[in-house]
Design an enzyme around this catalytic site. Structure first.
Site, PDB file in Angstrom:
ATOM      1  N   GLY A   1       0.812  -1.214   0.000  1.00 17.53           N
ATOM      2  CA  GLY A   1       0.000   0.000   0.000  1.00 17.53           C
ATOM      3  C   GLY A   1       0.844   1.261   0.000  1.00 17.53           C
TER       4      GLY A   1
ATOM      5  N   SER B 160       2.455   5.166  -5.339  1.00 22.17           N
ATOM      6  CA  SER B 160       3.347   4.281  -6.108  1.00 22.17           C
ATOM      7  C   SER B 160       4.080   4.994  -7.235  1.00 22.17           C
ATOM      8  CB  SER B 160       2.540   3.111  -6.670  1.00 22.17           C
ATOM      9  OG  SER B 160       1.576   3.588  -7.585  1.00 22.17           O
TER      10      SER B 160
ATOM     11  N   HIS C 146      13.370   3.016  -7.562  1.00 21.56           N
ATOM     12  CA  HIS C 146      13.609   4.457  -7.521  1.00 21.56           C
ATOM     13  C   HIS C 146      14.393   4.888  -6.273  1.00 21.56           C
ATOM     14  CE1 HIS C 146      11.595   5.055 -11.259  1.00 21.56           C
ATOM     15  NE2 HIS C 146      10.672   4.195 -10.852  1.00 21.56           N
TER      16      HIS C 146
ATOM     17  N   TYR D  18       9.308  10.176  -4.002  1.00 14.48           N
ATOM     18  CA  TYR D  18       8.838   8.786  -3.909  1.00 14.48           C
ATOM     19  C   TYR D  18      10.005   7.852  -3.570  1.00 14.48           C
ATOM     20  CZ  TYR D  18       7.367   4.250  -5.892  1.00 14.48           C
ATOM     21  OH  TYR D  18       7.116   2.916  -6.107  1.00 14.48           O
TER      22      TYR D  18
ATOM     23  N   SER E 276       9.936  -3.090 -12.661  1.00 14.82           N
ATOM     24  CA  SER E 276       8.680  -2.714 -13.337  1.00 14.82           C
ATOM     25  C   SER E 276       7.840  -3.971 -13.432  1.00 14.82           C
ATOM     26  CB  SER E 276       8.971  -2.182 -14.742  1.00 14.82           C
ATOM     27  OG  SER E 276       9.914  -1.128 -14.691  1.00 14.82           O
TER      28      SER E 276
END
Ligand code: NAI
Ligand code: 15L
Length: 269
Positions: free
Chosen positions: A75, A78, A116, A139, A168
């Site tokens: 959660g 994103s 990231h 992020y 990904s």
């Protein structure tokens, strides 16, 4: 083979893309799968239960965690964007989650971190878990915070965490960058299963990618997790090359591992 290792497993972010992909797959890992999100997740099946919660709401997160023996934490925000929502969901939210885990004696967490965290390494570099974070935005910084916070809860309280720096994870790679970063849904489930079932997890950082020929990430420091990817982006290579232009090597999105995230912002709140 998927080992049934847990009695009650909590899946946060169950309404999201990966949550929906994992929901059926995780049935094999536990007796009861508790689904959570801040939005509706649909009717529970007979082996499922639902406890909705906003991650920024500490009492709601406490109720969400009570009674589970492990957590798959997907959660949160994103993608890159303004700091405010990221602060609430990914920074305050992950703190609320670990405080609840500590109070309720949860011993193992699988945390959806992200590539990231290291997005400002170059695409010509191969990095491993010992390379310092180089986040490519708010992020990525929030995921680096989650990695550090979970390390603290391991060192201080013994809660084991796998921080999966997911590349990904989509049905197929969408562009040339994703030929390096792609993680199939089945391999993501294999990786989560490995994290849930390895005898000693400790605090581990694992790069989440399939067995792609081109890769920027070295998982040799996570051999104890026992993840063996079985899919590869290579079967999509020809089609991806055919439908995408040759890369502009002066474009930061092509130079850095984080792709387009490295160019996002600044944001007005
Ligand atoms: P998503 O955006 O589809 O799902 C995230 C879910 O979190 C949503 O259902 C959303 O409602 C929920 N959420 C957001 N803020 C919340 C809050 N304050 N309280 C409670 N729930 C909240 O994202 P996706 O693709 O399913 O990713 C899942 C996780 O994996 C995320 O943490 C993401 O950062 C991470 N990840 C995903 C990658 C991918 O390729 N899909 C790559 C790297 C990391
Ligand atoms: C992420 O962290 C995002 O959650 C996902 O939507 C993709 O953008 C992925 O990284 C990526 O880098 O491709």
């Amino acid at each position: 083979m998927t080992l049934l290792t847990h009695d009650k497993l909590l899946l946060t972010g169950a309404a999201g893309g990966l949550g929906r992909a994992l929901r059926d797959r995780l049935k094999a890992n536990c007796r009861v799968l508790r689904l959570s999100d801040r939005t509706a997740v649909g009717e529970p099946a007979s082996h499922e239960e639902v406890v909705l919660a906003d991650l920024a709401d500490a009492p709601a997160v406490d109720a969400m965690v009570q009674g589970v023996d492990a957590i798959v934490h997907l959660g949160g925000v994103s993608i890159e964007g303004p700091f405010g929502p990221i602060l609430q969901a990914n920074i305050l939210g992950v703190y609320n989650l670990y405080e609840a885990a500590r109070k309720h004696g949860v011993k193992r967490v699988v945390f959806a971190s992200s590539n990231h965290v290291t997005g400002f390494y170059r695409q010509g570099e191969t990095i491993n878990a010992s390379h310092p974070p180089r986040p490519d935005g708010f992020y990525g910084v929030s995921k680096a915070f989650g990695e550090d916070l979970s390390r603290f809860y391991f060192d201080r309280y013994g809660i084991e965490t796998a921080c999966i720096r997911i590349g990904s994870s989509f049905p197929e790679p969408r562009d040339r960058r994703m030929l390096a970063t792609w993680l199939s849904y089945d391999d993501l489930h294999r990786l989560i299963t490995a994290c849930l079932s390895t005898p000693v997890l400790s605090h581990s950082i694992v790069f989440g990618m399939s067995d792609n020929a081109v890769t920027w990430w070295d998982n040799s420091q996570a051999r104890h997790v026992g993840f063996v990817p079985q899919d590869s982006s290579d079967i999509f290579r020809e089609a991806v090359y055919a439908r995408t232009p040759a890369p502009d090597l002066s474009d930061p999105a092509v130079q850095f591992q984080g792709g387009g995230f490295v160019k996002a912002g600044p944001f007005e709140e």
